[in-house]
Design a protein around this motif. Structure first.
Motif, PDB file in Angstrom:
ATOM      1  N   ALA A 289       8.617  18.593  -6.688  1.00 43.84           N
ATOM      2  CA  ALA A 289       8.059  17.490  -5.893  1.00 43.84           C
ATOM      3  C   ALA A 289       9.032  16.321  -5.816  1.00 43.84           C
ATOM      4  O   ALA A 289       9.678  15.959  -6.805  1.00 43.84           O
ATOM      5  N   LYS A 290       9.103  15.746  -4.613  1.00 43.66           N
ATOM      6  CA  LYS A 290       9.939  14.573  -4.396  1.00 43.66           C
ATOM      7  C   LYS A 290       9.051  13.334  -4.277  1.00 43.66           C
ATOM      8  O   LYS A 290       7.872  13.436  -3.893  1.00 43.66           O
ATOM      9  N   PRO A 291       9.593  12.149  -4.587  1.00 44.00           N
ATOM     10  CA  PRO A 291       8.800  10.918  -4.419  1.00 44.00           C
ATOM     11  C   PRO A 291       8.397  10.738  -2.958  1.00 44.00           C
ATOM     12  O   PRO A 291       9.170  11.060  -2.041  1.00 44.00           O
ATOM     13  N   LEU A 292       7.207  10.237  -2.739  1.00 47.63           N
ATOM     14  CA  LEU A 292       6.743   9.989  -1.375  1.00 47.63           C
ATOM     15  C   LEU A 292       7.447   8.770  -0.794  1.00 47.63           C
ATOM     16  O   LEU A 292       7.945   7.913  -1.547  1.00 47.63           O
ATOM     17  N   PRO A 293       7.509   8.666   0.529  1.00 52.46           N
ATOM     18  CA  PRO A 293       8.012   7.425   1.139  1.00 52.46           C
ATOM     19  C   PRO A 293       7.234   6.224   0.592  1.00 52.46           C
ATOM     20  O   PRO A 293       6.038   6.328   0.310  1.00 52.46           O
ATOM     21  N   LYS A 294       7.898   5.103   0.441  1.00 49.88           N
ATOM     22  CA  LYS A 294       7.301   3.943  -0.233  1.00 49.88           C
ATOM     23  C   LYS A 294       5.961   3.536   0.370  1.00 49.88           C
ATOM     24  O   LYS A 294       4.998   3.251  -0.342  1.00 49.88           O
ATOM     25  N   GLU A 295       5.900   3.504   1.701  1.00 48.39           N
ATOM     26  CA  GLU A 295       4.661   3.071   2.363  1.00 48.39           C
ATOM     27  C   GLU A 295       3.503   4.027   2.055  1.00 48.39           C
ATOM     28  O   GLU A 295       2.390   3.589   1.745  1.00 48.39           O
ATOM     29  N   LEU A 296       3.790   5.334   2.132  1.00 51.15           N
ATOM     30  CA  LEU A 296       2.747   6.318   1.860  1.00 51.15           C
ATOM     31  C   LEU A 296       2.359   6.305   0.386  1.00 51.15           C
ATOM     32  O   LEU A 296       1.178   6.406   0.042  1.00 51.15           O
ATOM     33  N   ASP A 297       3.343   6.153  -0.502  1.00 55.66           N
ATOM     34  CA  ASP A 297       3.051   6.111  -1.940  1.00 55.66           C
ATOM     35  C   ASP A 297       2.184   4.895  -2.273  1.00 55.66           C
ATOM     36  O   ASP A 297       1.229   5.002  -3.068  1.00 55.66           O
ATOM     37  N   TYR A 298       2.483   3.753  -1.657  1.00 50.41           N
ATOM     38  CA  TYR A 298       1.688   2.542  -1.891  1.00 50.41           C
ATOM     39  C   TYR A 298       0.250   2.753  -1.423  1.00 50.41           C
ATOM     40  O   TYR A 298      -0.711   2.370  -2.100  1.00 50.41           O
ATOM     41  N   TRP A 299       0.104   3.408  -0.258  1.00 56.88           N
ATOM     42  CA  TRP A 299      -1.247   3.677   0.275  1.00 56.88           C
ATOM     43  C   TRP A 299      -2.007   4.596  -0.666  1.00 56.88           C
ATOM     44  O   TRP A 299      -3.193   4.405  -0.919  1.00 56.88           O
ATOM     45  N   MET A 300      -1.331   5.628  -1.183  1.00 55.39           N
ATOM     46  CA  MET A 300      -1.969   6.567  -2.117  1.00 55.39           C
ATOM     47  C   MET A 300      -2.391   5.856  -3.402  1.00 55.39           C
ATOM     48  O   MET A 300      -3.514   6.034  -3.890  1.00 55.39           O
ATOM     49  N   GLN A 301      -1.506   5.047  -3.954  1.00 57.47           N
ATOM     50  CA  GLN A 301      -1.812   4.361  -5.210  1.00 57.47           C
ATOM     51  C   GLN A 301      -2.936   3.353  -5.046  1.00 57.47           C
ATOM     52  O   GLN A 301      -3.713   3.092  -5.982  1.00 57.47           O
ATOM     53  N   SER A 302      -3.054   2.799  -3.844  1.00 56.11           N
ATOM     54  CA  SER A 302      -4.096   1.788  -3.606  1.00 56.11           C
ATOM     55  C   SER A 302      -5.498   2.376  -3.630  1.00 56.11           C
ATOM     56  O   SER A 302      -6.486   1.634  -3.641  1.00 56.11           O
ATOM     57  N   ALA A 303      -5.602   3.700  -3.663  1.00 60.07           N
ATOM     58  CA  ALA A 303      -6.925   4.341  -3.733  1.00 60.07           C
ATOM     59  C   ALA A 303      -7.561   4.173  -5.106  1.00 60.07           C
ATOM     60  O   ALA A 303      -8.769   4.405  -5.262  1.00 60.07           O
ATOM     61  N   GLY A 304      -6.759   3.796  -6.116  1.00 58.65           N
ATOM     62  CA  GLY A 304      -7.294   3.582  -7.461  1.00 58.65           C
ATOM     63  C   GLY A 304      -7.800   4.863  -8.097  1.00 58.65           C
ATOM     64  O   GLY A 304      -7.313   5.962  -7.818  1.00 58.65           O
ATOM     65  N   ASP A 305      -8.828   4.720  -8.920  1.00 60.24           N
ATOM     66  CA  ASP A 305      -9.373   5.876  -9.638  1.00 60.24           C
ATOM     67  C   ASP A 305     -10.105   6.844  -8.722  1.00 60.24           C
ATOM     68  O   ASP A 305     -10.266   8.020  -9.064  1.00 60.24           O
ATOM     69  N   ASP A 306     -10.572   6.375  -7.576  1.00 55.83           N
ATOM     70  CA  ASP A 306     -11.288   7.269  -6.655  1.00 55.83           C
ATOM     71  C   ASP A 306     -10.365   8.323  -6.060  1.00 55.83           C
ATOM     72  O   ASP A 306     -10.784   9.447  -5.771  1.00 55.83           O
TER      73      ASP A 306
END
Length: 552
Positions: A289-306
């Motif tokens: 696995a490679k790191p996601l693009p910054k914008e997409l990674d930020y969006w994914m992380q913003s989902a929190g525990d859900d």
């Protein structure tokens, strides 16, 4: 002293380069008319082979997809086309340099219908005849392939029997590739032991444990699938004799394969008795696995525990074919849930909820490997299912065609997926299905368990390493003919020793009949002797009795 190390190192470097060039193999990979996901699989596998010093050349037919450039300088390709300007072939684009055109309307409506799929397969006989005629009649292409001096060929077997006489003509050891569960069709003609008693056939949706009625259906499916392949081989044999006289007919060459690369594992397939050069390489397309693009990674992380729910229907299927009714029902269900939804869709979409992100392309493997991913809603294609299991992500399955329904049955049995009928599911049904898959911890627990099983193999090799090891061995041993099963020379009656049983039964039956006849004759003689003895005894008594009376 400081010059000593380079003086020792330089010869070692040149020796390494020499050995690498000496061991480098030239491999020909021949795709089927429409390779779909297997094409992506062999992009990844070919890149791994190329990184290990080998040269991989692809021979494929044009299709409707846009393909990115080959990722390594040791990878090359030849793209073939079919003249379908008059539109005589249904499944090709109507142009002079035609490519395969997926019949989405048919597949969406009847893509998992056993009778329709095999009926449509038989309708393609004339198309495959013409394509085979063009391929084997292309003398310039054959000369070009011969000049490239390959060491080994890998052939995608599905509907691709015509290329086996070609590799035989080129004198190449040939390895088959099978991109689904190892049953049905061409697999029934290999030397692997795949009896219908416990190996479920394509489209049956059976497991390995079948009831008597299921085994009857599965046996019928086995016979029909083999008959379809034999019918195609029979038709193509005329083309083979025309262009390559003296070459064996295609079906007999399936038995002569030097090996088989089976793109499945024991989780999604049935354990089977396989020849030593038939190996499973399920997950060969999975990369680190490679790191996601910054914008997409930020969006994914913003989902929190859900977390995030990933929605995608793979490489082969254009998401536009999904009905607007289903997409809108899915949107209504998604906005009621706290999770974020990352969906691979195209075109103009209305009423997109705020927690849904639409993308036309998604780095699927990297998203599945992300720690925020909670669920994968997909069509149950083997590639996507394998990726999800590898990364321990539970699933909701909405199969569309062919073997996807079979995989969903296995996933449900393993407790890692819930089925969803895309044609009838309402927003409420979709909501309840997603909610159950997200909130029931058993799905995640089972996914982790299967992920560990997939990664922990007896040989401790990755699928890429296992495939490379086999290919290099076959190149070194010129096909390793000593490992071919002699059963390829036996017919059905010989293979199962039916001729022996018939002979022994006939012998015993004949012996029984002869013994019975002999016994009757012996018994009859004994009875006649006893009767004669009794008569003589009676006559003797009469005579003796008469003489006694006279004396008295």
């Amino acid at each position: 002293m400081r010059y000593l190390f380079p003086s020792i190192l330089l010869p070692l470097v040149w020796t390494t380069i020499f050995l690498q060039n000496t061991l480098a193999a030239r491999i020909l990979v021949i795709h089927a008319l429409y390779s779909g996901s297997p094409l992506l699989t062999w992009r990844t596998a070919g890149e791994y082979f190329a990184q290990n010093g080998h040269h991989v050349h692809y021979l494929r037919w044009k299709d409707s997809h846009h393909h990115s450039p080959l990722p390594h300088e040791n990878m090359t390709e030849t793209v073939l086309t079919v003249n379908n300007k008059d539109g005589r072939f249904s499944y090709l684009t109507k142009e002079k340099e035609a490519g395969f055109d997926i019949p989405f309307d048919l597949l969406l409506q009847e893509g998992m219908s056993y009778t329709r799929i095999y009926y449509e397969s038989m309708k393609t006989y004339s198309m495959f005849y013409s394509i085979c005629d063009d391929l084997l009649g292309n003398k310039e292409l054959i000369r070009q392939l011969r000049r490239m001096d390959f060491h080994l060929a890998i052939v995608d077997l599905v509907g691709n029997e015509c290329t086996l006489p070609l590799t035989h003509h080129l004198g190449l050891p040939t390895v088959g590739f099978w991109g689904m569960q190892f049953a049905s069709g061409e697999t029934t003609l290999t030397t692997a032991f795949i009896p219908p008693s416990h190996a479920p056939n394509l489209l049956t949706k059976f497991g390995s444990e079948m009831t008597f009625p299921q085994r009857m259906v599965n046996t019928f499916a086995y016979v029909v699938s083999q008959a379809v392949v034999r019918g195609q081989c029979w038709i193509l044999s005329g083309v083979v004799k025309k262009h390559l006289p003296g070459s064996p007919e295609p079906c007999s060459l399936i038995k002569e394969l030097n090996g088989m690369l089976i793109n499945s594992d024991h989780i999604m397939d049935t354990p089977q008795l396989l020849p030593p050069t038939f190996i499973r390489i399920g997950g060969i397309h999975i990369k680190k696995a490679k790191p996601l693009p910054k914008e997409l990674d930020y969006w994914m992380q913003s989902a929190g525990d859900d977390g995030v729910v990933l929605f995608g229907v793979g490489y082969t299927i254009n998401p536009k074919v999904l009905s607007k009714r289903f997409i809108q029902a899915f949107f209504q269900a998604a906005k009621r849930l706290p999770q974020k939804f990352l969906m691979k869709l195209e075109g103009h979409l209305e009423n997109v909820p705020s927690n849904v992100k639409i993308m036309s392309w998604i780095p699927q493997q990297d998203v599945l490997a992300h720690n925020a991913t909670r669920l994968f809603v997909n069509h149950c294609g083997l590639q996507g299912v394998t990726e999800a299991l590898y990364h321990a992500v539970p699933m909701v399955g909405l199969p569309i065609f062919l073997d996807q329904g079979d995989y969903l049955v296995k996933l449900v049995k393993h407790g890692v997926a819930i089925p969803l009928d895309r044609q009838t599911a309402t927003a409420e049904v979709i909501y309840q299905t997603l909610r159950r898959a997200l909130n029931n911890p058993s799905f995640k627990h089972n996914a982790k368990r299967l992920s560990k099983l997939m990664k922990d193999t007896p040989d401790k090799l990755t699928p890429q390493e296992r495939a490379l090891q086999l290919v290099e061995y076959l190149v070194r041993q010129k096909g390793a003919n000593h490992l071919k099963m002699h059963s390829r020379h036996l017919n059905f009656f010989q293979y199962f020793c039916i001729d022996i049983f018939v002979f022994v039964f006939t012998l015993l039956f004949t012996s029984y009949k002869l013994g019975k006849i002999v016994w009757r004759k012996v018994s009859s003689s004994k009875i006649q002797i006893q009767i004669q003895t009794r008569k003589e005894s009676s006559l003797f008594r009469k005579r003796v009795g008469g003489k006694i009376e006279k004396v008295l």
